[in-house]
Design an enzyme around this catalytic site. Sequence first.
Site, PDB file in Angstrom:
ATOM      1  N   LYS A  45     -34.455 -35.804  -3.927  1.00 26.24           N
ATOM      2  CA  LYS A  45     -33.354 -36.672  -3.670  1.00 26.24           C
ATOM      3  C   LYS A  45     -32.893 -36.838  -2.165  1.00 26.24           C
ATOM      4  O   LYS A  45     -32.049 -35.811  -1.532  1.00 26.24           O
ATOM      5  CB  LYS A  45     -32.077 -36.393  -4.411  1.00 26.24           C
ATOM      6  CG  LYS A  45     -30.966 -37.558  -4.226  1.00 26.24           C
ATOM      7  CD  LYS A  45     -29.517 -37.232  -4.658  1.00 26.24           C
ATOM      8  CE  LYS A  45     -29.027 -36.290  -3.478  1.00 26.24           C
ATOM      9  NZ  LYS A  45     -28.599 -37.508  -2.472  1.00 26.24           N
ATOM     10  N   ALA A  52     -31.141 -38.113   1.568  1.00 29.55           N
ATOM     11  CA  ALA A  52     -29.844 -38.460   1.909  1.00 29.55           C
ATOM     12  C   ALA A  52     -29.545 -39.657   2.073  1.00 29.55           C
ATOM     13  O   ALA A  52     -30.423 -40.483   2.218  1.00 29.55           O
ATOM     14  CB  ALA A  52     -29.486 -37.780   3.298  1.00 29.55           C
ATOM     15  N   GLU A  53     -28.538 -40.252   1.539  1.00 29.54           N
ATOM     16  CA  GLU A  53     -28.435 -41.682   1.416  1.00 29.54           C
ATOM     17  C   GLU A  53     -28.355 -42.317   2.523  1.00 29.54           C
ATOM     18  O   GLU A  53     -28.682 -43.560   2.854  1.00 29.54           O
ATOM     19  CB  GLU A  53     -27.087 -42.054   0.646  1.00 29.54           C
ATOM     20  CG  GLU A  53     -25.807 -41.510   1.424  1.00 29.54           C
ATOM     21  CD  GLU A  53     -25.507 -40.002   0.863  1.00 29.54           C
ATOM     22  OE1 GLU A  53     -24.392 -39.329   1.066  1.00 29.54           O
ATOM     23  OE2 GLU A  53     -26.245 -39.415   0.253  1.00 29.54           O
ATOM     24  N   SER A 106     -23.922 -29.021   3.121  1.00 32.27           N
ATOM     25  CA  SER A 106     -22.893 -28.352   3.268  1.00 32.27           C
ATOM     26  C   SER A 106     -22.617 -27.313   2.249  1.00 32.27           C
ATOM     27  O   SER A 106     -23.025 -27.189   1.185  1.00 32.27           O
ATOM     28  CB  SER A 106     -21.674 -29.406   3.220  1.00 32.27           C
ATOM     29  OG  SER A 106     -21.403 -29.767   1.705  1.00 32.27           O
ATOM     30  N   GLY A 145     -23.193 -27.312  -1.711  1.00 30.23           N
ATOM     31  CA  GLY A 145     -23.855 -26.090  -2.200  1.00 30.23           C
ATOM     32  C   GLY A 145     -23.337 -25.160  -3.341  1.00 30.23           C
ATOM     33  O   GLY A 145     -23.829 -24.757  -4.608  1.00 30.23           O
ATOM     34  N   GLU A 203     -29.761 -23.776   1.935  1.00 29.75           N
ATOM     35  CA  GLU A 203     -29.459 -23.458   3.458  1.00 29.75           C
ATOM     36  C   GLU A 203     -28.315 -24.397   3.765  1.00 29.75           C
ATOM     37  O   GLU A 203     -28.318 -25.332   3.555  1.00 29.75           O
ATOM     38  CB  GLU A 203     -30.762 -24.086   4.220  1.00 29.75           C
ATOM     39  CG  GLU A 203     -30.636 -23.590   5.603  1.00 29.75           C
ATOM     40  CD  GLU A 203     -30.193 -24.710   6.739  1.00 29.75           C
ATOM     41  OE1 GLU A 203     -28.984 -24.730   7.015  1.00 29.75           O
ATOM     42  OE2 GLU A 203     -30.898 -25.664   6.622  1.00 29.75           O
ATOM     43  N   CYS A 237     -27.783 -27.546  11.867  1.00 26.46           N
ATOM     44  CA  CYS A 237     -27.166 -26.561  11.141  1.00 26.46           C
ATOM     45  C   CYS A 237     -27.306 -25.400  12.142  1.00 26.46           C
ATOM     46  O   CYS A 237     -26.321 -24.195  11.920  1.00 26.46           O
ATOM     47  CB  CYS A 237     -27.634 -26.047   9.710  1.00 26.46           C
ATOM     48  SG  CYS A 237     -29.288 -25.947   9.782  1.00 26.46           S
ATOM     49  N   SER A 279     -36.051 -22.030  15.731  1.00 24.65           N
ATOM     50  CA  SER A 279     -37.005 -22.381  14.521  1.00 24.65           C
ATOM     51  C   SER A 279     -38.595 -22.463  14.703  1.00 24.65           C
ATOM     52  O   SER A 279     -38.896 -23.156  15.897  1.00 24.65           O
ATOM     53  CB  SER A 279     -36.545 -23.807  14.052  1.00 24.65           C
ATOM     54  OG  SER A 279     -35.076 -23.767  13.714  1.00 24.65           O
TER      55      SER A 279
END
Length: 535
Positions: A228, A230-231, A285, A289, A306, A340, A498
């Site tokens: 799914k 993000a919109e 968020s 979560g 995460e 994040c 990262s």
Amino acid sequence: MATCIWLRSCGARRLGWTFPGCRLRPRAGGLVPASGPAPGPAQLRCYAGGLAGLSAALLRTDSFVGGRWLPAAATFPVQDPASGAALGMVADCGVREARAAVRAAYEAFCCWREVSAKERSSLLRKWYNLMIQNKDDLARIITAESGKPLKEAHGEILYSAFFLEWFSEEARRVYGDIIYTPAKDRRALVLKQPIGVAAVITPWNFPSAMITRKVGAALAAGCTVVVKPAEDTPFSALALAELASQAGIPSGVYNVIPCSRKNAKEVGEAICTDPLVSKISFTGSTTTGKILLHHAANSVKRVSMELGGLAPFIVFDSANVDQAVAGAMASKFRNTGQTCVCSNQFLVQRGIHDAFVKAFAEAMKKNLRVGNGFEEGTTQGPLINEKAVEKVEKQVNDAVSKGATVVTGGKRHQLGKNFFEPTLLCNVTQDMLCTHEETFGPLAPVIKFDTEEEAIAIANAADVGLAGYFYSQDPAQIWRVAEQLEVGMVGVNEGLISSVECPFGGVKQSGLGREGSKYGIDEYLELKYVCYGGL
């Protein structure tokens, strides 16, 4: 030579293969041909000239379930955050579509788990190769739907593809154990097996990389997924589905169900509470979560999360100012501060404070250029929506009202409602919102401190702990601070940390589990102990 896998007992679709390196052949009437006409939005293809010539096959607007492109009863608009213009209308999936996607993933899992690690590795590698071949188009899709500067979007696509490459290799390194027991007539084995269907819920700030980091590991382990996205950014997930299909990923292994903000809650609940789902992986968020953890608790599902962070960036007196400023720029302003692991508060020791603030302000004015992500030279695009701008604006106003000083920036940018000036504040104190609330925007608040103990106390006061950074030239201090910071990842004299090879995740309320690295695949595996007796 073609080989077929046909497992009647699990009700799965027929999967056609050639070994090695052949594409899946769907049964007649099944999968829409990947090379066929695609109902991509004309607006998106023509947007600002930036997407002219983009492959129509990558601009999908329907859901992707069971290897088929399927419309929903309704659609929702996706907007360009830079201009507010509509990019296209996307299928607005609901609970019915979500359950159908889970069922498709469950049926496919019966077969996918039996596919050899070598073949799964080969298919993931093909998917990686297709991402590299289409990297320019994929980057332009990211910029169109998220506003991210095109140079950064290119970087995300490479980062995203590297996860598929990494996990294509890890797929062949899922090892078990042999344990020697006290009983001479027994042997103990430990097997690693795929957990099942994974519900994958991803954010808008890295609409491609956050999918491949999860899905690459899941598919390598032998799991199937329902994504799914993000919109705000569904096009990237759907483009990845098209490439997965072209790579020969079997029907039902990778499913995508986009939905509007209005339907997001019920769709998320539907896939996270479905008894056929064994695993939930979420990036977003902390508040959301916790809701998903509640959903998972009722059926005791495995969870990886995460969540939010409040990353401290500490500059000690011994630091090299130029290096610290370069690290601060990279850590704070990547993706316009919408990551994040962005530094959220800058803790600078008194002896170096003034020099750092001056150099930081100069670097911001010299190197940051606000603009449309498609414009050459842009380093700071729009925020994702006006609500995000309002949050940054609220934090700045709160800080100034309590005594903070605006060194540079401090207000909305003239380019439009979703743009905000890169902002540097000094004289910041711990009672201000920006020091204990994740910003997710181009705001850098600087707090002055005196001692190492004070800096550690401020940094560890947060109830989250994703990433932390500090600059020092003192070896003993480096070891002390690295060990004492209550975060899952630490950058020492480095602002960008990262990497696909390294574990990504946090402590406290920043989440559960790790993604990427050799540990990432373990999130989708279960251990089974087998006692073999009578020897």
